[in-house]
Write a protein that holds these residues in place. Structure first.
Motif, PDB file in Angstrom:
ATOM      1  N   MET A 185       0.745  -1.267   0.032  1.00  0.00           N
ATOM      2  CA  MET A 185      -0.116   0.035   0.081  1.00  0.00           C
ATOM      3  C   MET A 185       1.042   1.042   0.119  1.00  0.00           C
ATOM      4  SD  MET A 185      -3.691  -0.668   1.794  1.00  0.00           S
ATOM      5  CE  MET A 185      -3.387  -0.126   3.461  1.00  0.00           C
ATOM      6  N   GLU A 186       0.371   2.369  -0.637  1.00  0.00           N
ATOM      7  CA  GLU A 186       1.087   3.505  -0.911  1.00  0.00           C
ATOM      8  C   GLU A 186       1.025   4.135   0.593  1.00  0.00           C
ATOM      9  OE1 GLU A 186       2.726   4.925  -3.558  1.00  0.00           O
ATOM     10  OE2 GLU A 186       2.439   3.189  -4.718  1.00  0.00           O
ATOM     11  N   LYS A 187       2.022   4.976   1.015  1.00  0.00           N
ATOM     12  CA  LYS A 187       2.100   5.800   2.151  1.00  0.00           C
ATOM     13  C   LYS A 187       1.874   7.162   1.806  1.00  0.00           C
ATOM     14  CE  LYS A 187       4.809   2.333   4.651  1.00  0.00           C
ATOM     15  NZ  LYS A 187       4.551   1.837   5.648  1.00  0.00           N
ATOM     16  N   SER A 188       1.731   7.805   0.473  1.00  0.00           N
ATOM     17  CA  SER A 188       1.618   9.029   0.278  1.00  0.00           C
ATOM     18  C   SER A 188       0.523   8.896  -0.959  1.00  0.00           C
ATOM     19  CB  SER A 188       2.915   9.745   0.051  1.00  0.00           C
ATOM     20  OG  SER A 188       3.509   9.323  -1.172  1.00  0.00           O
ATOM     21  N   LEU A 189       0.379  10.347  -1.468  1.00  0.00           N
ATOM     22  CA  LEU A 189      -0.747  10.553  -2.277  1.00  0.00           C
ATOM     23  C   LEU A 189      -0.212  11.920  -3.110  1.00  0.00           C
ATOM     24  CD1 LEU A 189      -3.915  12.148  -1.614  1.00  0.00           C
ATOM     25  CD2 LEU A 189      -2.592  11.368   0.276  1.00  0.00           C
ATOM     26  N   GLN A 190      -0.467  12.177  -4.230  1.00  0.00           N
ATOM     27  CA  GLN A 190      -0.039  13.158  -5.109  1.00  0.00           C
ATOM     28  C   GLN A 190      -1.224  14.210  -4.863  1.00  0.00           C
ATOM     29  OE1 GLN A 190       2.860  13.375  -6.375  1.00  0.00           O
ATOM     30  NE2 GLN A 190       2.424  15.631  -7.248  1.00  0.00           N
ATOM     31  N   LEU A 191      -0.503  15.403  -4.833  1.00  0.00           N
ATOM     32  CA  LEU A 191      -1.621  16.690  -4.470  1.00  0.00           C
ATOM     33  C   LEU A 191      -1.384  17.670  -5.532  1.00  0.00           C
ATOM     34  CD1 LEU A 191      -3.857  18.491  -3.339  1.00  0.00           C
ATOM     35  CD2 LEU A 191      -1.962  19.152  -1.624  1.00  0.00           C
ATOM     36  N   GLU A 192      -2.185  17.812  -6.329  1.00  0.00           N
ATOM     37  CA  GLU A 192      -2.203  18.828  -7.563  1.00  0.00           C
ATOM     38  C   GLU A 192      -3.264  19.942  -7.350  1.00  0.00           C
ATOM     39  OE1 GLU A 192      -1.814  17.566 -11.386  1.00  0.00           O
ATOM     40  OE2 GLU A 192       0.314  16.597 -10.836  1.00  0.00           O
ATOM     41  N   ILE A 193      -2.898  21.242  -7.006  1.00  0.00           N
ATOM     42  CA  ILE A 193      -3.663  22.326  -7.157  1.00  0.00           C
ATOM     43  C   ILE A 193      -3.583  23.123  -8.380  1.00  0.00           C
ATOM     44  CG2 ILE A 193      -4.917  24.104  -5.806  1.00  0.00           C
ATOM     45  CD1 ILE A 193      -3.543  22.927  -3.304  1.00  0.00           C
ATOM     46  N   VAL A 194      -4.733  23.214  -9.415  1.00  0.00           N
ATOM     47  CA  VAL A 194      -4.637  23.916 -10.627  1.00  0.00           C
ATOM     48  C   VAL A 194      -5.760  25.093 -10.380  1.00  0.00           C
ATOM     49  CG1 VAL A 194      -4.795  23.525 -13.000  1.00  0.00           C
ATOM     50  CG2 VAL A 194      -4.010  21.772 -11.611  1.00  0.00           C
ATOM     51  N   LEU A 223      -0.429  26.139 -12.313  1.00  0.00           N
ATOM     52  CA  LEU A 223      -0.322  25.055 -11.480  1.00  0.00           C
ATOM     53  C   LEU A 223       0.077  25.663 -10.134  1.00  0.00           C
ATOM     54  CD1 LEU A 223      -0.152  21.987 -10.739  1.00  0.00           C
ATOM     55  CD2 LEU A 223       2.013  22.189 -11.593  1.00  0.00           C
ATOM     56  N   VAL A 224      -0.546  25.588  -9.065  1.00  0.00           N
ATOM     57  CA  VAL A 224      -0.255  26.322  -7.958  1.00  0.00           C
ATOM     58  C   VAL A 224       0.583  25.276  -7.069  1.00  0.00           C
ATOM     59  CG1 VAL A 224      -1.272  27.239  -5.589  1.00  0.00           C
ATOM     60  CG2 VAL A 224      -2.372  27.564  -7.729  1.00  0.00           C
ATOM     61  N   LEU A 225       0.401  24.022  -7.124  1.00  0.00           N
ATOM     62  CA  LEU A 225       1.205  23.171  -6.414  1.00  0.00           C
ATOM     63  C   LEU A 225       0.950  21.700  -6.879  1.00  0.00           C
ATOM     64  CD1 LEU A 225       2.221  22.894  -3.173  1.00  0.00           C
ATOM     65  CD2 LEU A 225       0.043  21.859  -2.503  1.00  0.00           C
ATOM     66  N   GLU A 260     -10.979  27.764  -8.604  1.00  0.00           N
ATOM     67  CA  GLU A 260     -11.611  29.101  -9.477  1.00  0.00           C
ATOM     68  C   GLU A 260     -10.172  29.896  -9.023  1.00  0.00           C
ATOM     69  OE1 GLU A 260     -15.220  30.453  -8.432  1.00  0.00           O
ATOM     70  OE2 GLU A 260     -16.192  28.543  -8.706  1.00  0.00           O
ATOM     71  N   ALA A 261      -9.858  29.907  -7.783  1.00  0.00           N
ATOM     72  CA  ALA A 261      -8.612  30.663  -7.297  1.00  0.00           C
ATOM     73  C   ALA A 261      -7.927  29.883  -6.169  1.00  0.00           C
ATOM     74  CB  ALA A 261      -9.052  32.105  -6.953  1.00  0.00           C
ATOM     75  N   ALA A 262      -6.859  29.966  -5.961  1.00  0.00           N
ATOM     76  CA  ALA A 262      -5.930  29.341  -4.982  1.00  0.00           C
ATOM     77  C   ALA A 262      -4.723  29.881  -4.855  1.00  0.00           C
ATOM     78  CB  ALA A 262      -5.559  27.790  -5.335  1.00  0.00           C
ATOM     79  N   GLU A 263      -4.284  30.083  -3.508  1.00  0.00           N
ATOM     80  CA  GLU A 263      -3.029  30.675  -3.080  1.00  0.00           C
ATOM     81  C   GLU A 263      -2.318  30.214  -1.963  1.00  0.00           C
ATOM     82  OE1 GLU A 263      -2.971  35.267  -2.750  1.00  0.00           O
ATOM     83  OE2 GLU A 263      -5.186  34.679  -2.636  1.00  0.00           O
ATOM     84  N   LYS A 264      -1.436  29.618  -1.981  1.00  0.00           N
ATOM     85  CA  LYS A 264      -0.395  29.203  -0.928  1.00  0.00           C
ATOM     86  C   LYS A 264      -0.359  30.120   0.104  1.00  0.00           C
ATOM     87  CE  LYS A 264       3.125  27.816  -3.310  1.00  0.00           C
ATOM     88  NZ  LYS A 264       4.267  26.964  -3.899  1.00  0.00           N
TER      89      LYS A 264
END
Length: 134
Positions: free
Chosen positions: A1-10, A15-17, A81-85
């Motif tokens: 089993m995977e211990k992490s997952l990929q997070l993408e914020i667009v 591409l924010v993250l 729609e909008a995202a900011e770290k």
């Protein structure tokens, strides 16, 4: 089993993250939800608020303004729609937006103006919260 997952914020313009993370908490339309590695696939609408993720024992925040979360194949894609770290948020700009929204709420002439002012206030407060300012 995977211990992490990929997070993408667009967002529509960037591409924010894109990071491998241990956990994601997001503001769904029906309440906050969490995603761990190996989560079952699902799709959720997002509300205005703060998404957070955990990586290497640290919690990081990202302001998101609506959109969708798609979870599948050990990956969560946030189409916002909008995202900011948090570290990219201009706190002074968010404070000014909060003040403008509060002034608009005080003198709203109809329900539409009032609703728009409430949304603007919620966005400003969420940005400030993500940046660690109350």
């Amino acid at each position: 089993m995977e211990k992490s997952l990929q997070l993408e914020i667009v967002t529509p313009d960037k591409l924010v993250l894109s990071e491998s993370v241990d956990y994601v908490g997001a503001p769904g339309q029906l309440g906050e939800f969490g995603v761990l590695p190996n989560h079952i696939p699902f799709l959720s609408a997002l509300s205005v608020g703060n998404l957070y993720y955990k990586k290497d024992g640290k919690t990081k925040y990202v302001f998101v303004a609506g959109g969708f979360a798609d979870v599948s194949s050990n990956k969560i894609t946030i189409l916002a729609e909008a995202a900011e770290k948090a570290e990219d948020i201009d706190v002074e700009r968010a404070r000014k937006a909060k003040e403008r929204a509060e002034a608009r709420l005080a003198k709203a002439a109809d329900q539409i103006a009032y609703a728009r002012a409430q949304v603007a206030l919620q966005r400003a407060l969420s940005r400030m919260k993500a940046a660690g300012v109350s």
